[in-house]
Motif scaffolding. Structure first.
Motif, PDB file in Angstrom:
ATOM      1  N   TYR A 131     125.964  27.432  84.438  1.00  0.00           N
ATOM      2  CA  TYR A 131     125.494  26.634  83.367  1.00  0.00           C
ATOM      3  C   TYR A 131     124.176  26.093  83.465  1.00  0.00           C
ATOM      4  CZ  TYR A 131     130.397  26.705  81.426  1.00  0.00           C
ATOM      5  OH  TYR A 131     131.660  26.804  80.845  1.00  0.00           O
ATOM      6  N   PRO A 186     139.474  19.758  93.194  1.00  0.00           N
ATOM      7  CA  PRO A 186     139.046  18.467  92.510  1.00  0.00           C
ATOM      8  C   PRO A 186     138.459  18.439  91.219  1.00  0.00           C
ATOM      9  CG  PRO A 186     137.858  18.910  94.872  1.00  0.00           C
ATOM     10  CD  PRO A 186     138.764  20.390  94.138  1.00  0.00           C
ATOM     11  N   SER A 187     138.520  17.296  90.639  1.00  0.00           N
ATOM     12  CA  SER A 187     138.043  17.198  89.443  1.00  0.00           C
ATOM     13  C   SER A 187     136.610  17.652  88.984  1.00  0.00           C
ATOM     14  CB  SER A 187     138.057  15.644  88.803  1.00  0.00           C
ATOM     15  OG  SER A 187     137.682  15.623  87.482  1.00  0.00           O
ATOM     16  N   GLY A 188     136.257  18.613  88.072  1.00  0.00           N
ATOM     17  CA  GLY A 188     135.193  19.128  87.655  1.00  0.00           C
ATOM     18  C   GLY A 188     134.787  20.447  88.483  1.00  0.00           C
ATOM     19  N   CYS A 189     135.705  20.756  89.389  1.00  0.00           N
ATOM     20  CA  CYS A 189     135.599  22.019  90.334  1.00  0.00           C
ATOM     21  C   CYS A 189     135.477  23.501  89.384  1.00  0.00           C
ATOM     22  CB  CYS A 189     136.408  22.129  91.437  1.00  0.00           C
ATOM     23  SG  CYS A 189     138.234  22.674  90.727  1.00  0.00           S
ATOM     24  N   GLY A 190     135.921  23.399  88.277  1.00  0.00           N
ATOM     25  CA  GLY A 190     135.722  24.704  87.723  1.00  0.00           C
ATOM     26  C   GLY A 190     137.045  25.427  87.117  1.00  0.00           C
ATOM     27  N   LYS A 191     138.105  24.577  87.207  1.00  0.00           N
ATOM     28  CA  LYS A 191     139.615  25.098  86.749  1.00  0.00           C
ATOM     29  C   LYS A 191     139.574  25.436  85.185  1.00  0.00           C
ATOM     30  CE  LYS A 191     141.581  21.076  88.070  1.00  0.00           C
ATOM     31  NZ  LYS A 191     140.463  20.405  88.510  1.00  0.00           N
ATOM     32  N   SER A 192     139.082  24.624  84.449  1.00  0.00           N
ATOM     33  CA  SER A 192     139.254  25.049  83.090  1.00  0.00           C
ATOM     34  C   SER A 192     138.197  26.148  82.731  1.00  0.00           C
ATOM     35  CB  SER A 192     138.863  23.867  82.360  1.00  0.00           C
ATOM     36  OG  SER A 192     139.916  22.988  82.286  1.00  0.00           O
ATOM     37  N   THR A 193     137.068  26.124  83.328  1.00  0.00           N
ATOM     38  CA  THR A 193     136.028  27.283  83.172  1.00  0.00           C
ATOM     39  C   THR A 193     136.601  28.727  83.528  1.00  0.00           C
ATOM     40  OG1 THR A 193     134.278  25.761  83.517  1.00  0.00           O
ATOM     41  CG2 THR A 193     133.809  28.034  83.691  1.00  0.00           C
ATOM     42  N   LEU A 222     123.808  24.723  87.016  1.00  0.00           N
ATOM     43  CA  LEU A 222     125.091  24.129  87.872  1.00  0.00           C
ATOM     44  C   LEU A 222     126.082  25.530  87.890  1.00  0.00           C
ATOM     45  CD1 LEU A 222     126.989  21.830  88.259  1.00  0.00           C
ATOM     46  CD2 LEU A 222     127.857  21.936  86.013  1.00  0.00           C
ATOM     47  N   HIS A 236     146.003  19.122  87.879  1.00  0.00           N
ATOM     48  CA  HIS A 236     145.628  18.071  88.789  1.00  0.00           C
ATOM     49  C   HIS A 236     146.795  17.842  89.741  1.00  0.00           C
ATOM     50  CE1 HIS A 236     142.364  16.815  86.192  1.00  0.00           C
ATOM     51  NE2 HIS A 236     141.564  16.791  87.400  1.00  0.00           N
ATOM     52  N   GLU A 249     146.334  22.331  82.099  1.00  0.00           N
ATOM     53  CA  GLU A 249     146.952  20.970  82.146  1.00  0.00           C
ATOM     54  C   GLU A 249     148.133  20.621  81.062  1.00  0.00           C
ATOM     55  OE1 GLU A 249     145.098  17.966  83.972  1.00  0.00           O
ATOM     56  OE2 GLU A 249     143.207  18.978  84.255  1.00  0.00           O
ATOM     57  N   VAL A 255     129.140  26.597  88.710  1.00  0.00           N
ATOM     58  CA  VAL A 255     130.458  26.196  88.417  1.00  0.00           C
ATOM     59  C   VAL A 255     131.431  27.130  89.278  1.00  0.00           C
ATOM     60  CG1 VAL A 255     132.375  25.689  86.731  1.00  0.00           C
ATOM     61  CG2 VAL A 255     129.984  25.253  86.340  1.00  0.00           C
TER      62      VAL A 255
HETATM   63  N1  LIG Z   1     129.874  24.220  78.191  1.00  0.00           N
HETATM   64  C1  LIG Z   1     129.205  23.924  79.308  1.00  0.00           C
HETATM   65  N2  LIG Z   1     128.159  23.683  79.405  1.00  0.00           N
HETATM   66  C2  LIG Z   1     127.752  22.814  80.598  1.00  0.00           C
HETATM   67  N3  LIG Z   1     128.233  22.486  81.726  1.00  0.00           N
HETATM   68  C3  LIG Z   1     129.732  22.651  81.546  1.00  0.00           C
HETATM   69  C4  LIG Z   1     130.281  23.351  80.434  1.00  0.00           C
HETATM   70  N4  LIG Z   1     131.701  23.508  80.637  1.00  0.00           N
HETATM   71  C5  LIG Z   1     131.839  22.889  81.649  1.00  0.00           C
HETATM   72  N5  LIG Z   1     130.863  22.460  82.422  1.00  0.00           N
HETATM   73  C6  LIG Z   1     130.766  21.837  83.463  1.00  0.00           C
HETATM   74  O1  LIG Z   1     131.061  22.705  84.626  1.00  0.00           O
HETATM   75  C7  LIG Z   1     131.837  21.830  85.567  1.00  0.00           C
HETATM   76  C8  LIG Z   1     133.246  22.365  85.629  1.00  0.00           C
HETATM   77  O2  LIG Z   1     133.935  21.908  84.573  1.00  0.00           O
HETATM   78  P1  LIG Z   1     135.504  22.275  84.207  1.00  0.00           P
HETATM   79  O3  LIG Z   1     136.042  21.785  82.812  1.00  0.00           O
HETATM   80  O4  LIG Z   1     135.786  23.789  84.502  1.00  0.00           O
HETATM   81  O5  LIG Z   1     136.198  21.608  85.582  1.00  0.00           O
HETATM   82  P2  LIG Z   1     137.689  21.241  85.878  1.00  0.00           P
HETATM   83  O6  LIG Z   1     137.859  21.518  87.074  1.00  0.00           O
HETATM   84  O7  LIG Z   1     138.607  21.626  84.704  1.00  0.00           O
HETATM   85  O8  LIG Z   1     137.502  19.706  85.270  1.00  0.00           O
HETATM   86  P3  LIG Z   1     138.761  18.634  85.454  1.00  0.00           P
HETATM   87  O9  LIG Z   1     139.721  18.734  86.373  1.00  0.00           O
HETATM   88  O10 LIG Z   1     138.258  17.299  85.403  1.00  0.00           O
HETATM   89  O11 LIG Z   1     139.397  18.811  84.129  1.00  0.00           O
HETATM   90  C9  LIG Z   1     131.964  20.533  85.183  1.00  0.00           C
HETATM   91  O12 LIG Z   1     130.787  19.832  85.782  1.00  0.00           O
HETATM   92  C10 LIG Z   1     131.614  20.636  83.592  1.00  0.00           C
HETATM   93  O13 LIG Z   1     130.756  19.299  83.580  1.00  0.00           O
END
Ligand SMILES: Nc1ncnc2c1ncn2[C@@H]1O[C@H](COP(=O)(O)OP(=O)(O)OP(=O)(O)O)[C@@H](O)[C@H]1O
Length: 260
Positions: A13, A41-48, A20, A193, A160, A22
């Motif tokens: 991103y 870990p939180s924010g590691c990119g699972k949802s991505t 970033l 999580h 989740e 991801v």
């Molecule tokens: N559309 C976007 N534009 C910019 N950054 C993004 C976008 N979507 C996600 N991010 C960033 O990418 C990183 C990974 O986000 P993601 O939601 O995939 O993590 P996650 O592991 O699912 O987080 P969590 O466990 O907190 O739900 C985060 O730093 C988030 O801020």
């Protein structure tokens, strides 16, 4: 058949704050009928990762294939279930479940037959005519599962889905989902999580790194079903994963963590 293959998948991103990374070079094969859980870990990119599998987003580089065909966008064969079920509040439970079938022009008798089987599968037969605004969070999530299954997708992508539920309701949803999985053998990718939830449900758990979005370790879960959160084997494997996750959180000095 729904074999999923990720080949050197990266997601970057760009924002005013910078670049970033991801996900970086993810190579992953998900077998047909596998129940894969993703923790990290939180924010590691699972949802991505899930969004890429759903086709909501495209990889910055690399390729995702489902049954040999490249994913280029969303498809009803890959159904996503989120933490918030997003049901139609003006429809009752039954109408929510058959909504997709109605839109697809499926005839009434088939809609009814499918809905009845699904209501039974998620233990909601008695609530077919209840308004979704009047049922509990756990029931709503069961409607969401039935609505997804009505479309007979090859893959269920779950982000989740039970995180907002109380422990008792979550236990029940684990049982429902496990029953559904055993009956349908759908390929499931489940982000959570909660490490113990991942081991209780998954046939494999993948652990992602805190930064840079790589898979740092994979844990096969060869335990018989049905399982329970309290099973000694579940607890033992979960504590191994949690230890590894803790090391990763400390290594990257992130603020994230995981629930027991
Ligand atoms: N559309 C976007 N534009 C910019 N950054 C993004 C976008 N979507 C996600 N991010 C960033 O990418 C990183 C990974 O986000 P993601 O939601 O995939 O993590 P996650 O592991 O699912 O987080 P969590 O466990 O907190 O739900 C985060 O730093 C988030 O801020």
């Amino acid at each position: 058949m729904a074999t999923v293959e990720l080949k050197k998948v990266s997601k970057v991103y760009e924002s005013r704050a910078g670049r970033l990374n991801v996900l970086t070079g993810i190579d992953l094969e998900i077998e047909d009928g596998e129940f894969l859980c993703v923790v990290g870990p939180s924010g590691c990119g699972k949802s991505t990762l899930l969004n890429l599998l759903a086709g909501f987003e495209r990889p910055s580089s690399g390729e995702i294939q489902v049954s040999g065909k490249q994913v280029t966008g969303p498809s009803p064969s890959r159904f996503v279930i989120f933490q918030e079920p997003a049901l139609f509040p003006w429809l009752n439970v039954y109408q929510n479940i058959v909504f997709g079938l109605r839109m697809a022009g499926v005839d009434l008798a088939e809609q009814q037959e499918k809905a009845q089987a699904l209501l039974k599968a998620v233990h909601l037969s008695k609530f077919a005519h209840a308004w979704v605004t009047q049922i509990s969070g756990g029931m709503k999530q069961r409607v969401a599962i039935a609505r997804a299954l009505a479309m007979d997708p090859d893959i269920l992508l779950m982000d989740e889905p039970f995180a907002a539920l109380d422990a008792q309701t979550r236990d029940m949803l684990h049982e429902v989902l496990e029953e559904v999985y055993l009956q349908t053998r759908k390929t499931i990718v489940f982000v959570t999580h909660n490490v113990r939830e991942a081991v209780r449900l998954g046939s494999r758990v993948i652990l992602m790194s805190g930064q840079g979005g790589e898979i740092i370790e994979q844990f096969p879960v060869n335990l018989p079903r049905n399982r329970y959160l309290e099973d000694v084997e579940v607890v033992t494997i979960a504590s191994r994963i949690r230890d590894r996750l803790r090391q990763e959180v400390l290594r990257t000095s992130g603020e994230g963590g995981a629930d027991a």
